[in-house]
Design a protein around this motif. Structure first.
Motif, PDB file in Angstrom:
ATOM      1  N   PRO A   7      86.684 -14.449   4.773  1.00 40.29           N
ATOM      2  CA  PRO A   7      85.253 -14.717   4.613  1.00 40.29           C
ATOM      3  C   PRO A   7      84.947 -16.184   4.947  1.00 40.29           C
ATOM      4  CG  PRO A   7      86.114 -13.500   2.733  1.00 40.29           C
ATOM      5  CD  PRO A   7      87.301 -13.907   3.561  1.00 40.29           C
ATOM      6  N   GLY A   8      83.869 -16.404   5.637  1.00 44.16           N
ATOM      7  CA  GLY A   8      83.503 -17.764   6.015  1.00 44.16           C
ATOM      8  C   GLY A   8      84.130 -18.241   7.310  1.00 44.16           C
ATOM      9  N   TYR A   9      84.860 -17.350   8.000  1.00 44.60           N
ATOM     10  CA  TYR A   9      85.528 -17.745   9.239  1.00 44.60           C
ATOM     11  C   TYR A   9      84.510 -18.247  10.271  1.00 44.60           C
ATOM     12  CZ  TYR A   9      88.109 -17.284  13.657  1.00 44.60           C
ATOM     13  OH  TYR A   9      88.684 -17.518  14.888  1.00 44.60           O
ATOM     14  N   ALA A  10      83.443 -17.473  10.463  1.00 44.38           N
ATOM     15  CA  ALA A  10      82.456 -17.848  11.476  1.00 44.38           C
ATOM     16  C   ALA A  10      81.792 -19.179  11.131  1.00 44.38           C
ATOM     17  CB  ALA A  10      81.402 -16.750  11.612  1.00 44.38           C
ATOM     18  N   MET A  11      81.489 -19.390   9.862  1.00 46.89           N
ATOM     19  CA  MET A  11      80.846 -20.641   9.442  1.00 46.89           C
ATOM     20  C   MET A  11      81.789 -21.829   9.653  1.00 46.89           C
ATOM     21  SD  MET A  11      79.124 -21.584   5.741  1.00 46.89           S
ATOM     22  CE  MET A  11      78.000 -20.200   5.906  1.00 46.89           C
ATOM     23  N   GLN A  12      83.073 -21.639   9.315  1.00 47.29           N
ATOM     24  CA  GLN A  12      84.041 -22.708   9.505  1.00 47.29           C
ATOM     25  C   GLN A  12      84.200 -23.032  10.987  1.00 47.29           C
ATOM     26  OE1 GLN A  12      85.661 -24.625   7.255  1.00 47.29           O
ATOM     27  NE2 GLN A  12      86.625 -25.750   8.930  1.00 47.29           N
ATOM     28  N   ARG A  13      84.173 -22.005  11.816  1.00 49.52           N
ATOM     29  CA  ARG A  13      84.320 -22.210  13.258  1.00 49.52           C
ATOM     30  C   ARG A  13      83.129 -22.983  13.819  1.00 49.52           C
ATOM     31  NH1 ARG A  13      84.274 -19.952  18.340  1.00 49.52           N
ATOM     32  NH2 ARG A  13      86.319 -19.919  19.363  1.00 49.52           N
ATOM     33  N   GLU A  14      81.940 -22.649  13.354  1.00 54.35           N
ATOM     34  CA  GLU A  14      80.753 -23.380  13.787  1.00 54.35           C
ATOM     35  C   GLU A  14      80.824 -24.841  13.361  1.00 54.35           C
ATOM     36  OE1 GLU A  14      78.042 -22.530  15.706  1.00 54.35           O
ATOM     37  OE2 GLU A  14      79.307 -20.797  16.150  1.00 54.35           O
ATOM     38  N   GLN A  15      81.358 -25.091  12.176  1.00 57.56           N
ATOM     39  CA  GLN A  15      81.494 -26.462  11.697  1.00 57.56           C
ATOM     40  C   GLN A  15      82.501 -27.235  12.535  1.00 57.56           C
ATOM     41  OE1 GLN A  15      79.456 -27.673   9.265  1.00 57.56           O
ATOM     42  NE2 GLN A  15      80.267 -29.640   9.957  1.00 57.56           N
ATOM     43  N   CYS A  41      87.391 -32.390  10.563  1.00 55.76           N
ATOM     44  CA  CYS A  41      87.052 -31.108   9.935  1.00 55.76           C
ATOM     45  C   CYS A  41      87.718 -30.939   8.577  1.00 55.76           C
ATOM     46  CB  CYS A  41      87.459 -29.957  10.850  1.00 55.76           C
ATOM     47  SG  CYS A  41      86.577 -29.921  12.426  1.00 55.76           S
ATOM     48  N   GLY A  42      88.619 -31.861   8.243  1.00 47.82           N
ATOM     49  CA  GLY A  42      89.298 -31.755   6.962  1.00 47.82           C
ATOM     50  C   GLY A  42      90.295 -30.616   6.887  1.00 47.82           C
ATOM     51  N   VAL A  43      90.902 -30.274   8.034  1.00 48.98           N
ATOM     52  CA  VAL A  43      91.907 -29.209   8.078  1.00 48.98           C
ATOM     53  C   VAL A  43      93.152 -29.747   8.771  1.00 48.98           C
ATOM     54  CG1 VAL A  43      90.150 -27.397   8.144  1.00 48.98           C
ATOM     55  CG2 VAL A  43      91.094 -28.264  10.291  1.00 48.98           C
ATOM     56  N   SER A  44      94.254 -29.039   8.609  1.00 43.77           N
ATOM     57  CA  SER A  44      95.471 -29.413   9.312  1.00 43.77           C
ATOM     58  C   SER A  44      95.374 -28.987  10.770  1.00 43.77           C
ATOM     59  CB  SER A  44      96.683 -28.742   8.669  1.00 43.77           C
ATOM     60  OG  SER A  44      96.620 -27.339   8.854  1.00 43.77           O
ATOM     61  N   LYS A  45      96.194 -29.590  11.607  1.00 48.51           N
ATOM     62  CA  LYS A  45      96.179 -29.218  13.016  1.00 48.51           C
ATOM     63  C   LYS A  45      96.586 -27.753  13.215  1.00 48.51           C
ATOM     64  CE  LYS A  45      97.576 -30.954  17.562  1.00 48.51           C
ATOM     65  NZ  LYS A  45      98.376 -31.963  18.278  1.00 48.51           N
ATOM     66  N   PRO A  46      97.624 -27.244  12.527  1.00 45.71           N
ATOM     67  CA  PRO A  46      97.925 -25.815  12.646  1.00 45.71           C
ATOM     68  C   PRO A  46      96.750 -24.931  12.223  1.00 45.71           C
ATOM     69  CG  PRO A  46      99.795 -26.961  11.695  1.00 45.71           C
ATOM     70  CD  PRO A  46      98.665 -27.951  11.746  1.00 45.71           C
ATOM     71  N   ALA A  47      96.034 -25.342  11.181  1.00 43.44           N
ATOM     72  CA  ALA A  47      94.876 -24.558  10.745  1.00 43.44           C
ATOM     73  C   ALA A  47      93.774 -24.583  11.797  1.00 43.44           C
ATOM     74  CB  ALA A  47      94.350 -25.093   9.417  1.00 43.44           C
ATOM     75  N   LEU A  48      93.625 -25.719  12.469  1.00 42.13           N
ATOM     76  CA  LEU A  48      92.609 -25.825  13.524  1.00 42.13           C
ATOM     77  C   LEU A  48      92.876 -24.812  14.629  1.00 42.13           C
ATOM     78  CD1 LEU A  48      90.186 -27.362  14.740  1.00 42.13           C
ATOM     79  CD2 LEU A  48      91.822 -28.985  15.725  1.00 42.13           C
ATOM     80  N   TYR A  49      94.148 -24.626  14.976  1.00 39.13           N
ATOM     81  CA  TYR A  49      94.495 -23.688  16.038  1.00 39.13           C
ATOM     82  C   TYR A  49      94.306 -22.231  15.613  1.00 39.13           C
ATOM     83  CZ  TYR A  49      96.294 -27.394  19.011  1.00 39.13           C
ATOM     84  OH  TYR A  49      96.399 -28.500  19.814  1.00 39.13           O
ATOM     85  N   HIS A  50      94.019 -22.008  14.365  1.00 35.74           N
ATOM     86  CA  HIS A  50      93.649 -20.667  13.917  1.00 35.74           C
ATOM     87  C   HIS A  50      92.247 -20.308  14.401  1.00 35.74           C
ATOM     88  CE1 HIS A  50      93.344 -17.117  11.392  1.00 35.74           C
ATOM     89  NE2 HIS A  50      92.315 -17.633  10.743  1.00 35.74           N
ATOM     90  N   TYR A  51      91.429 -21.344  14.700  1.00 38.40           N
ATOM     91  CA  TYR A  51      90.040 -21.123  15.091  1.00 38.40           C
ATOM     92  C   TYR A  51      89.810 -21.282  16.594  1.00 38.40           C
ATOM     93  CZ  TYR A  51      89.055 -21.385  10.102  1.00 38.40           C
ATOM     94  OH  TYR A  51      89.033 -21.145   8.745  1.00 38.40           O
ATOM     95  N   VAL A  52      90.547 -22.172  17.224  1.00 43.06           N
ATOM     96  CA  VAL A  52      90.383 -22.397  18.674  1.00 43.06           C
ATOM     97  C   VAL A  52      91.753 -22.567  19.310  1.00 43.06           C
ATOM     98  CG1 VAL A  52      88.074 -23.425  18.559  1.00 43.06           C
ATOM     99  CG2 VAL A  52      90.089 -24.877  18.282  1.00 43.06           C
ATOM    100  N   ASP A  53      91.832 -22.248  20.590  1.00 41.95           N
ATOM    101  CA  ASP A  53      93.114 -22.336  21.296  1.00 41.95           C
ATOM    102  C   ASP A  53      93.495 -23.774  21.633  1.00 41.95           C
ATOM    103  OD1 ASP A  53      93.355 -19.589  21.206  1.00 41.95           O
ATOM    104  OD2 ASP A  53      92.428 -19.294  23.175  1.00 41.95           O
ATOM    105  N   ASP A  54      92.496 -24.563  22.064  1.00 38.34           N
ATOM    106  CA  ASP A  54      92.780 -25.924  22.495  1.00 38.34           C
ATOM    107  C   ASP A  54      91.474 -26.711  22.627  1.00 38.34           C
ATOM    108  OD1 ASP A  54      91.612 -24.954  24.877  1.00 38.34           O
ATOM    109  OD2 ASP A  54      93.563 -24.586  25.800  1.00 38.34           O
ATOM    110  N   LYS A  55      91.600 -27.959  23.014  1.00 40.43           N
ATOM    111  CA  LYS A  55      90.432 -28.836  23.152  1.00 40.43           C
ATOM    112  C   LYS A  55      89.502 -28.337  24.251  1.00 40.43           C
ATOM    113  CE  LYS A  55      90.736 -33.031  24.910  1.00 40.43           C
ATOM    114  NZ  LYS A  55      90.956 -34.485  25.118  1.00 40.43           N
ATOM    115  N   HIS A  56      90.081 -27.776  25.292  1.00 40.42           N
ATOM    116  CA  HIS A  56      89.270 -27.270  26.393  1.00 40.42           C
ATOM    117  C   HIS A  56      88.339 -26.160  25.917  1.00 40.42           C
ATOM    118  CE1 HIS A  56      88.361 -26.513  30.625  1.00 40.42           C
ATOM    119  NE2 HIS A  56      88.424 -25.227  30.340  1.00 40.42           N
ATOM    120  N   GLN A  57      88.843 -25.281  25.062  1.00 45.01           N
ATOM    121  CA  GLN A  57      87.997 -24.210  24.541  1.00 45.01           C
ATOM    122  C   GLN A  57      86.845 -24.772  23.727  1.00 45.01           C
ATOM    123  OE1 GLN A  57      89.902 -21.341  21.970  1.00 45.01           O
ATOM    124  NE2 GLN A  57      88.049 -20.086  21.795  1.00 45.01           N
ATOM    125  N   LEU A  58      87.098 -25.846  22.996  1.00 45.01           N
ATOM    126  CA  LEU A  58      86.026 -26.493  22.248  1.00 45.01           C
ATOM    127  C   LEU A  58      84.901 -26.918  23.187  1.00 45.01           C
ATOM    128  CD1 LEU A  58      88.055 -28.759  19.792  1.00 45.01           C
ATOM    129  CD2 LEU A  58      86.597 -26.831  19.149  1.00 45.01           C
TER     130      LEU A  58
END
Length: 225
Positions: A7-15, A41-58
């Motif tokens: 829950p909150g995945y989409a909101m976290q991704r938007e943030q 974002c206040g998350v670990s780098k491994p956690a960040l990759y749970h939401y996006v593949d890489d900087k290019h995708q951002l």
């Protein structure tokens, strides 16, 4: 069976996209690392990759999402069934209101699209062309002579020149707000400097705010456009 998203995945991704946009706008796409995005974002780098593949995708999603928001605003204004001039003014007002809340995303769109791969860049540029075409069509409804002079697109681009770069000088807590600037841009576009109403002054009468007309002769620069 695949695990569902928390829950909150989409909101976290938007943030994450919003924070990345602020970093890209402040220091540039190439100078920003995924470590910095994770920290912001206040998350670990491994956690960040749970939401996006890489900087290019951002970058892809920040630019594409912003263009989609602009196209959505156009659709909303067009659906309102306004008369030509109120519709053009509404487009300007709605765009400036969005820019006020998405300055970072707008800076990324205007400055970092060149780092996209060709297919992705073309998708974003196609959306931008659709935005310009919609404004050009709105201008023609107000001043039909623009189409005969083949000036609707150049004038639309001049209008975007006024709107798109407000982030370079309009301060978030300054004397003027985006809401103040929107009618100034519309007045300047439609009637010239003499038609601008001072803030708080009584509205100008039609005789003091003449309607702008396109010249019948097409300038050489317009032919190239």
């Amino acid at each position: 069976m695949p695990r569902g998203r928390a829950p909150g995945y989409a909101m976290q991704r938007e943030q994450i996209l919003a924070n990345a946009a602020k970093l890209f706008a402040r220091q540039g796409f190439t100078a920003t690392s995924m470590n910095q995005v994770a920290d912001a974002c206040g998350v670990s780098k491994p956690a960040l990759y749970h939401y996006v593949d890489d900087k290019h995708q951002l970058l892809v999603e920040i630019a594409a999402n912003h263009v989609d928001r602009l196209l959505g605003l156009i659709a909303e204004v067009e659906a309102a069934g306004l008369a030509p001039e109120p519709m053009l003014r509404a487009l300007i007002e709605r765009f400036l209101a969005l820019y006020a809340d998405t300055q970072a995303e707008h800076q990324v769109l205007t400055g970092d699209v060149r780092f996209l791969e060709p297919p992705e860049r073309e998708r974003v540029l196609d959306g931008q062309r659709r935005v310009v075409a919609a404004f050009a069509a709105a201008l023609v409804r107000v001043v039909p002579e623009l189409r005969d002079a083949r000036l609707e697109t150049p004038v639309a681009m001049l209008l975007f020149g006024m709107m798109n770069w407000t982030f370079t000088w309009l301060q978030p807590h300054g004397r003027l707000t985006h809401a103040d600037v929107a009618p100034l841009i519309a007045d300047l576009l439609l009637g010239g400097v003499g038609s601008i109403e001072a803030l708080g002054a009584p509205p100008a009468t039609p005789s003091t705010a003449p309607r702008a007309k396109a010249r019948s002769r097409t300038p050489p620069a317009a032919k190239a456009a």
